[in-house]
Design an enzyme around this catalytic site. Structure first.
Site, mmCIF file in Angstrom:
data_model
loop_
_atom_site.group_PDB
_atom_site.id
_atom_site.type_symbol
_atom_site.label_atom_id
_atom_site.label_comp_id
_atom_site.label_asym_id
_atom_site.label_seq_id
_atom_site.Cartn_x
_atom_site.Cartn_y
_atom_site.Cartn_z
ATOM 1 C CB THR A 284 -1.020 -0.345 1.209
ATOM 2 O OG1 THR A 284 -1.636 1.142 1.446
ATOM 3 C CG2 THR A 284 -0.158 -0.143 2.552
ATOM 4 C CG ASP A 285 -0.857 5.068 -1.117
ATOM 5 O OD1 ASP A 285 -1.695 4.361 -0.199
ATOM 6 O OD2 ASP A 285 -1.565 5.853 -1.739
ATOM 7 C CD GLU A 286 -3.437 3.551 4.371
ATOM 8 O OE1 GLU A 286 -3.252 3.690 5.513
ATOM 9 O OE2 GLU A 286 -4.565 3.048 3.777
ATOM 10 C CE1 TYR B 114 -2.906 -2.404 5.629
ATOM 11 C CE2 TYR B 114 -3.248 -0.103 5.178
ATOM 12 C CZ TYR B 114 -3.109 -1.454 4.862
ATOM 13 O OH TYR B 114 -3.175 -1.718 3.373
ATOM 14 C CE LYS C 245 0.326 -4.871 2.951
ATOM 15 N NZ LYS C 245 0.224 -6.038 2.456
#
Length: 351
Positions: A133-135, A159, A163
């Site tokens: 994810t880009d998060e 989260y 990741k």
């Protein structure tokens, strides 16, 4: 190819499996634990395909994963299995640590043992594709800044931290053991079969039920929205043509403020299924206390995947959102079965 997909009963995973079965001749094994977010009904249209198999298993169960690898003999693994909801990670981070970090470690170790024993030609051709994810990059403060593949990691939530950790593990297994890996970091996905706790389906279904449409803070947070079928096409490009050891950012070129997303959904619902006795769905918008540590802006620079692999999104936000709203209106039975939990109860009964 023979491809093992982890988390294939989830939102992005099921879109990927549908795409691979409908658009390629690849053989697939879907390995999924079937947590609350895993829904085999999302794969009902392809479940009888002779090139598709399903195995209920936890990526953290290393012996079971090793057995699946030995029996299926994949030429690629596409790893999507993850806990992925930010609010849930704030309320209960332990599951995110267990699945996203420990589970990825276990999968990497099972994969390394399998890959190490392959004949030279198959070993050379094998790929481990980690979907992230880009998060992991945190948030952007300038209006023109973009996340690139070299942006430093600065995760904000349990989260995104989990990741980020899994990304680092995958890179380490490549650097230390030579495992041929590929990584992708994507922006916010949306589209058919999205679990109703996520923003777009939540707003659609709440609006239809006349419930408040919750918007965090002032709603000015910006996200880059990627139609899930565009994402599936990108993932196929990467696993087929990507350079080993490289990361590819996948974005939709569709930056939108959260409030504008909600208002756009309301406008489409006003057009497609007007409220009775009248008025606009916008009247249901309700501003709520902001999420702790809420990132303000995400935006992806997806020029690398376009330049190297020739991929770019086909859907604009307007066209993708219209398709999404129409899908939910046409598939309310699927939505209600998720909302009332019957999709899980029937699955457990069958087991």
């Amino acid at each position: 190819m023979r491809i093992l997909v982890t988390g294939g009963a989830g939102f992005i995973g099921s879109a990927l499996i549908r795409h691979l079965l409908n658009e390629t001749e690849h053989q697939l094994l879907n390995l999924d634990k079937l947590t609350y977010a895993g829904n085999l009904e999302s794969l009902a249209g392809v479940a009888d395909n002779p090139r598709y198999q399903f195995l209920q298993a936890d990526i953290g169960d290393q012996p079971k994963v090793a057995q699946a690898l030995a029996e299926f003999q994949p030429e690629a693994i596409m790893h999507l299995a993850a806990e992925s909801h930010v609010d849930r990670s704030i309320d209960g981070p332990a599951a995110f640590i267990q699945t996203n970090i420990v589970g990825t470690y276990s999968l990497l170790e099972a994969t390394r043992a399998y890959w190490s024993a392959l004949p030279a030609a198959r070993k050379q051709a094998f790929r481990f594709h980690h979907i992230s994810t880009d998060e992991v990059y945190g948030d952007l403060h300038g209006v023109d800044d973009l996340f690139s593949e070299t942006t430093p990691y600065a995760p904000s939530s349990p989260y995104s931290a989990s990741k980020a950790a899994s990304d680092h593990l995958v890179r380490a297994w490549h650097r230390t053991y030579g495992l041929p890996v590929l990584l992708t970091n994507c922006s916010n996905n949306y589209g058919p079969y999205h679990f109703p706790e996520k923003l777009i389906p939540l707003v659609i279904l709440n609006a239809l039920d006349g419930k408040p449409l919750p918007v965090y803070g002032n709603g000015q947070q910006v996200r880059d929205w990627l139609y899930v079928e565009d994402h599936a096409r990108a993932l196929l490009k990467v696993v087929s043509e990507g350079r080993v050891g490289e990361t590819y950012n996948i974005g939709g070129h569709n930056e939108q403020q959260n409030l504008h997303v909600v208002e756009s959904i309301c406008a489409l619902l006003d057009e497609l299924t007007p409220r009775r006795p009248g008025g606009s769905y916008r009247e249901l918008i309700s501003f709520v206390a902001d999420r702790p540590g809420h990132d303000q802006r995400y935006a992806i620079d997806a020029s690398k995947i376009e330049r190297e692999l020739g991929w770019k999104p086909e859907e604009t936000f307007a066209s993708g959102l219209r398709k999404t709203v129409r899908w939910y209106l046409d598939n309310l039975d699927w939505c209600r079965r998720v909302q009332d939990g019957s999709y899980q109860r029937e699955r457990l009964g069958a087991l």
